[in-house]
Structures are given as C-alpha cells and as structure tokens.
Motif scaffolding. Structure first.
Motif, PDB file in Angstrom:
ATOM      1  N   THR A  96     -20.749   4.476  25.080  1.00 26.61           N
ATOM      2  CA  THR A  96     -21.454   3.200  25.219  1.00 26.61           C
ATOM      3  C   THR A  96     -22.669   3.324  26.136  1.00 26.61           C
ATOM      4  O   THR A  96     -23.365   2.346  26.378  1.00 26.61           O
ATOM      5  N   GLU A  97     -22.936   4.504  26.666  1.00 25.77           N
ATOM      6  CA  GLU A  97     -24.083   4.760  27.540  1.00 25.77           C
ATOM      7  C   GLU A  97     -24.791   6.020  27.089  1.00 25.77           C
ATOM      8  O   GLU A  97     -24.295   6.769  26.255  1.00 25.77           O
ATOM      9  N   GLY A  98     -25.970   6.254  27.670  1.00 27.41           N
ATOM     10  CA  GLY A  98     -26.653   7.513  27.458  1.00 27.41           C
ATOM     11  C   GLY A  98     -27.475   7.597  26.190  1.00 27.41           C
ATOM     12  O   GLY A  98     -27.723   8.689  25.682  1.00 27.41           O
ATOM     13  N   ARG A  99     -27.925   6.481  25.668  1.00 22.77           N
ATOM     14  CA  ARG A  99     -28.709   6.491  24.437  1.00 22.77           C
ATOM     15  C   ARG A  99     -30.217   6.345  24.658  1.00 22.77           C
ATOM     16  O   ARG A  99     -30.979   6.167  23.726  1.00 22.77           O
ATOM     17  N   GLY A 100     -30.648   6.434  25.893  1.00 23.03           N
ATOM     18  CA  GLY A 100     -32.057   6.237  26.214  1.00 23.03           C
ATOM     19  C   GLY A 100     -32.989   7.199  25.512  1.00 23.03           C
ATOM     20  O   GLY A 100     -34.011   6.799  24.958  1.00 23.03           O
ATOM     21  N   SER A 101     -32.655   8.490  25.512  1.00 23.98           N
ATOM     22  CA  SER A 101     -33.548   9.451  24.872  1.00 23.98           C
ATOM     23  C   SER A 101     -33.568   9.255  23.361  1.00 23.98           C
ATOM     24  O   SER A 101     -34.603   9.467  22.722  1.00 23.98           O
ATOM     25  N   GLU A 102     -32.467   8.816  22.781  1.00 22.33           N
ATOM     26  CA  GLU A 102     -32.459   8.515  21.347  1.00 22.33           C
ATOM     27  C   GLU A 102     -33.377   7.337  21.034  1.00 22.33           C
ATOM     28  O   GLU A 102     -34.097   7.346  20.032  1.00 22.33           O
ATOM     29  N   LEU A 103     -33.346   6.311  21.883  1.00 21.40           N
ATOM     30  CA  LEU A 103     -34.255   5.175  21.700  1.00 21.40           C
ATOM     31  C   LEU A 103     -35.703   5.611  21.825  1.00 21.40           C
ATOM     32  O   LEU A 103     -36.552   5.225  21.018  1.00 21.40           O
ATOM     33  N   LEU A 104     -36.000   6.409  22.845  1.00 18.50           N
ATOM     34  CA  LEU A 104     -37.359   6.902  23.025  1.00 18.50           C
ATOM     35  C   LEU A 104     -37.801   7.753  21.841  1.00 18.50           C
ATOM     36  O   LEU A 104     -38.907   7.583  21.326  1.00 18.50           O
ATOM     37  N   ASP A 105     -36.936   8.644  21.371  1.00 16.97           N
ATOM     38  CA  ASP A 105     -37.269   9.470  20.212  1.00 16.97           C
ATOM     39  C   ASP A 105     -37.526   8.626  18.973  1.00 16.97           C
ATOM     40  O   ASP A 105     -38.422   8.908  18.186  1.00 16.97           O
ATOM     41  N   GLY A 106     -36.733   7.565  18.801  1.00 14.77           N
ATOM     42  CA  GLY A 106     -36.828   6.756  17.599  1.00 14.77           C
ATOM     43  C   GLY A 106     -37.953   5.743  17.593  1.00 14.77           C
ATOM     44  O   GLY A 106     -38.487   5.406  16.535  1.00 14.77           O
ATOM     45  N   CYS A 107     -38.338   5.248  18.759  1.00 16.76           N
ATOM     46  CA  CYS A 107     -39.305   4.143  18.824  1.00 16.76           C
ATOM     47  C   CYS A 107     -40.674   4.527  19.365  1.00 16.76           C
ATOM     48  O   CYS A 107     -41.650   3.818  19.103  1.00 16.76           O
ATOM     49  N   ALA A 108     -40.759   5.584  20.138  1.00 19.87           N
ATOM     50  CA  ALA A 108     -42.031   5.971  20.756  1.00 19.87           C
ATOM     51  C   ALA A 108     -42.732   7.028  19.906  1.00 19.87           C
ATOM     52  O   ALA A 108     -42.079   7.874  19.298  1.00 19.87           O
ATOM     53  N   SER A 109     -44.058   6.979  19.888  1.00 24.40           N
ATOM     54  CA  SER A 109     -44.799   8.039  19.199  1.00 24.40           C
ATOM     55  C   SER A 109     -44.845   9.306  20.046  1.00 24.40           C
ATOM     56  O   SER A 109     -44.890  10.409  19.504  1.00 24.40           O
ATOM     57  N   HIS A 110     -44.830   9.165  21.363  1.00 26.50           N
ATOM     58  CA  HIS A 110     -44.734  10.259  22.334  1.00 26.50           C
ATOM     59  C   HIS A 110     -44.014   9.702  23.552  1.00 26.50           C
ATOM     60  O   HIS A 110     -44.102   8.514  23.828  1.00 26.50           O
ATOM     61  N   TRP A 111     -43.352  10.573  24.286  1.00 27.97           N
ATOM     62  CA  TRP A 111     -42.789  10.165  25.577  1.00 27.97           C
ATOM     63  C   TRP A 111     -42.541  11.405  26.414  1.00 27.97           C
ATOM     64  O   TRP A 111     -42.511  12.524  25.922  1.00 27.97           O
ATOM     65  N   GLY A 112     -42.385  11.172  27.700  1.00 22.13           N
ATOM     66  CA  GLY A 112     -42.117  12.267  28.609  1.00 22.13           C
ATOM     67  C   GLY A 112     -42.001  11.752  30.030  1.00 22.13           C
ATOM     68  O   GLY A 112     -41.855  10.551  30.244  1.00 22.13           O
ATOM     69  N   PHE A 113     -42.039  12.660  30.979  1.00 19.20           N
ATOM     70  CA  PHE A 113     -41.956  12.246  32.369  1.00 19.20           C
ATOM     71  C   PHE A 113     -42.587  13.282  33.265  1.00 19.20           C
ATOM     72  O   PHE A 113     -42.779  14.435  32.877  1.00 19.20           O
ATOM     73  N   THR A 114     -42.928  12.843  34.453  1.00 19.04           N
ATOM     74  CA  THR A 114     -43.336  13.740  35.519  1.00 19.04           C
ATOM     75  C   THR A 114     -42.437  13.434  36.704  1.00 19.04           C
ATOM     76  O   THR A 114     -41.987  12.304  36.882  1.00 19.04           O
ATOM     77  N   ARG A 115     -42.173  14.452  37.474  1.00 17.74           N
ATOM     78  CA  ARG A 115     -41.311  14.280  38.642  1.00 17.74           C
ATOM     79  C   ARG A 115     -41.940  15.007  39.810  1.00 17.74           C
ATOM     80  O   ARG A 115     -42.335  16.160  39.690  1.00 17.74           O
ATOM     81  N   GLY A 116     -42.037  14.306  40.912  1.00 21.37           N
ATOM     82  CA  GLY A 116     -42.609  14.894  42.111  1.00 21.37           C
ATOM     83  C   GLY A 116     -41.921  14.346  43.341  1.00 21.37           C
ATOM     84  O   GLY A 116     -40.951  13.589  43.239  1.00 21.37           O
ATOM     85  N   PRO A 117     -42.407  14.683  44.522  1.00 21.05           N
ATOM     86  CA  PRO A 117     -41.770  14.253  45.763  1.00 21.05           C
ATOM     87  C   PRO A 117     -41.757  12.729  45.939  1.00 21.05           C
ATOM     88  O   PRO A 117     -40.885  12.194  46.609  1.00 21.05           O
ATOM     89  N   GLU A 118     -42.719  12.038  45.333  1.00 20.99           N
ATOM     90  CA  GLU A 118     -42.777  10.581  45.483  1.00 20.99           C
ATOM     91  C   GLU A 118     -41.877   9.857  44.506  1.00 20.99           C
ATOM     92  O   GLU A 118     -41.641   8.665  44.645  1.00 20.99           O
ATOM     93  N   GLY A 119     -41.394  10.538  43.479  1.00 23.80           N
ATOM     94  CA  GLY A 119     -40.527   9.892  42.500  1.00 23.80           C
ATOM     95  C   GLY A 119     -40.761  10.424  41.103  1.00 23.80           C
ATOM     96  O   GLY A 119     -41.382  11.471  40.906  1.00 23.80           O
ATOM     97  N   THR A 120     -40.270   9.671  40.149  1.00 22.95           N
ATOM     98  CA  THR A 120     -40.347  10.046  38.744  1.00 22.95           C
ATOM     99  C   THR A 120     -41.133   8.992  37.985  1.00 22.95           C
ATOM    100  O   THR A 120     -40.969   7.804  38.235  1.00 22.95           O
ATOM    101  N   GLN A 121     -41.974   9.444  37.069  1.00 25.21           N
ATOM    102  CA  GLN A 121     -42.672   8.550  36.162  1.00 25.21           C
ATOM    103  C   GLN A 121     -42.226   8.876  34.746  1.00 25.21           C
ATOM    104  O   GLN A 121     -42.468   9.983  34.255  1.00 25.21           O
ATOM    105  N   VAL A 122     -41.533   7.929  34.108  1.00 28.69           N
ATOM    106  CA  VAL A 122     -41.184   8.066  32.702  1.00 28.69           C
ATOM    107  C   VAL A 122     -42.208   7.252  31.931  1.00 28.69           C
ATOM    108  O   VAL A 122     -42.475   6.101  32.266  1.00 28.69           O
ATOM    109  N   TRP A 123     -42.803   7.855  30.906  1.00 24.77           N
ATOM    110  CA  TRP A 123     -43.832   7.175  30.143  1.00 24.77           C
ATOM    111  C   TRP A 123     -43.533   7.276  28.661  1.00 24.77           C
ATOM    112  O   TRP A 123     -42.829   8.177  28.212  1.00 24.77           O
ATOM    113  N   PHE A 124     -44.048   6.310  27.919  1.00 23.09           N
ATOM    114  CA  PHE A 124     -43.941   6.365  26.468  1.00 23.09           C
ATOM    115  C   PHE A 124     -45.162   5.701  25.853  1.00 23.09           C
ATOM    116  O   PHE A 124     -45.770   4.811  26.430  1.00 23.09           O
ATOM    117  N   ASP A 125     -45.519   6.183  24.668  1.00 27.03           N
ATOM    118  CA  ASP A 125     -46.592   5.605  23.868  1.00 27.03           C
ATOM    119  C   ASP A 125     -45.980   4.969  22.633  1.00 27.03           C
ATOM    120  O   ASP A 125     -45.041   5.525  22.046  1.00 27.03           O
TER     121      ASP A 125
END
Length: 159
Positions: A96-125
């Motif tokens: 019942t959990e853990g479907r976020g990447s499936e949603l991103l794969d299915g609905c976004a034309s591109h997606w990804g993330f960057t991670r650094g000392p200040e935090g994480t940025q998850v982005w999608f187009d």
C-alpha cells in the motif's frame, strides 16, 4: 515567451501537502493541459518530503517551485534532506506504499533529483519542454538533466 516561475515555502507538516497541491493547481490554472498530472505528482513528492526528510521535523519546511509555459511545467520539491539513502524502489502488487517512482514514471515526461548538504530536490516535468528552455545553461537549478531518472530504469543517484 519565457517560462513563468513561482515558489512557495511551506511548513513541513502533512496538512501542508494540500497547500502544495493548491499552489501548483493555481499556478498552472484550469486551462493547462498537464495540471492534473502535476497536482498528483506534487502530492506524492511533497508527502515524501514531509515523511522522509528533515522537513517533517520540528521547525522543518519544504519549498515547491513551479516553472511553466502553456504546454509544459517543471515542479521542484526541495526538502531539508535526510541521513538515509534515497530509494526509488519497485514494490509488490500487495503493497500500500512505495508507488511514488511508478507514478513519476507513468505521469512525468522526465524526472529526477539532486541531493546535497542542504537537502534533496526532487523534480519532474510534464508536457513537452519548449525550445527556449532546452537551450538554457546547464547550471540552471531548474535543469538538472544529469540526474534524470525517469524514462529509464529507476535508480539511486546522489550528488
């Protein structure tokens, strides 16, 4: 015409996920062809920011940034980071959990993330990126193509 860019900083509490959805819906407007997909995906990424990062702790916050044109939008959810390893995993059909990447794969034309000392940025187009955006300087914070996950096999990327 250039992209419109709007940002909103929100407290890192679960009820603010709805505020993130309303913000994206309002920025895109009812006529935007990809509004529903963007609202669904910001709900998922904002929920993850609150549940799995320092943003959900006391005094925490997350920031939603929307960059949009008539036929395209990029949404970035920036959180306060986590000491844990990011996992964009496949889950069983019974989960019942853990479907976020499936949603991103299915609905976004591109997606990804960057991670650094200040935090994480998850982005999608959503939609098709306009030509004037494609020519932008690679250092633009709204163009982290090196960390693209969607469109290929999900994986763990850290910078």
């Amino acid at each position: 015409m250039g992209a419109q860019v709007c940002s909103l900083r929100l407290p890192g509490s679960p009820e603010q996920v709805g505020a993130a959805r309303r913000f994206v819906a309002d920025v895109l407007g009812t006529a935007h062809a990809h509004r529903d997909a963007a609202v669904l995906l910001v709900s998922e990424t904002a929920t993850n920011a609150v549940e799995h990062s320092g943003s959900g702790g006391p005094g925490g916050h997350f920031v939603v940034t929307v960059s949009t044109t008539d036929n395209w939008a990029r949404v970035v959810v920036a959180d306060e980071g986590s000491s844990g390893v990011l996992c964009f995993c496949r889950v069983s059909t019974e989960s019942t959990e853990g479907r976020g990447s499936e949603l991103l794969d299915g609905c976004a034309s591109h997606w990804g993330f960057t991670r650094g000392p200040e935090g994480t940025q998850v982005w999608f187009d959503v939609g098709t990126e306009p030509a004037e955006r494609a020519d932008q300087d690679e250092s633009s914070p709204l163009r982290p193509w090196a960390e693209t996950v969607g469109g290929g096999a999900p994986g763990i990327l850290e910078s």
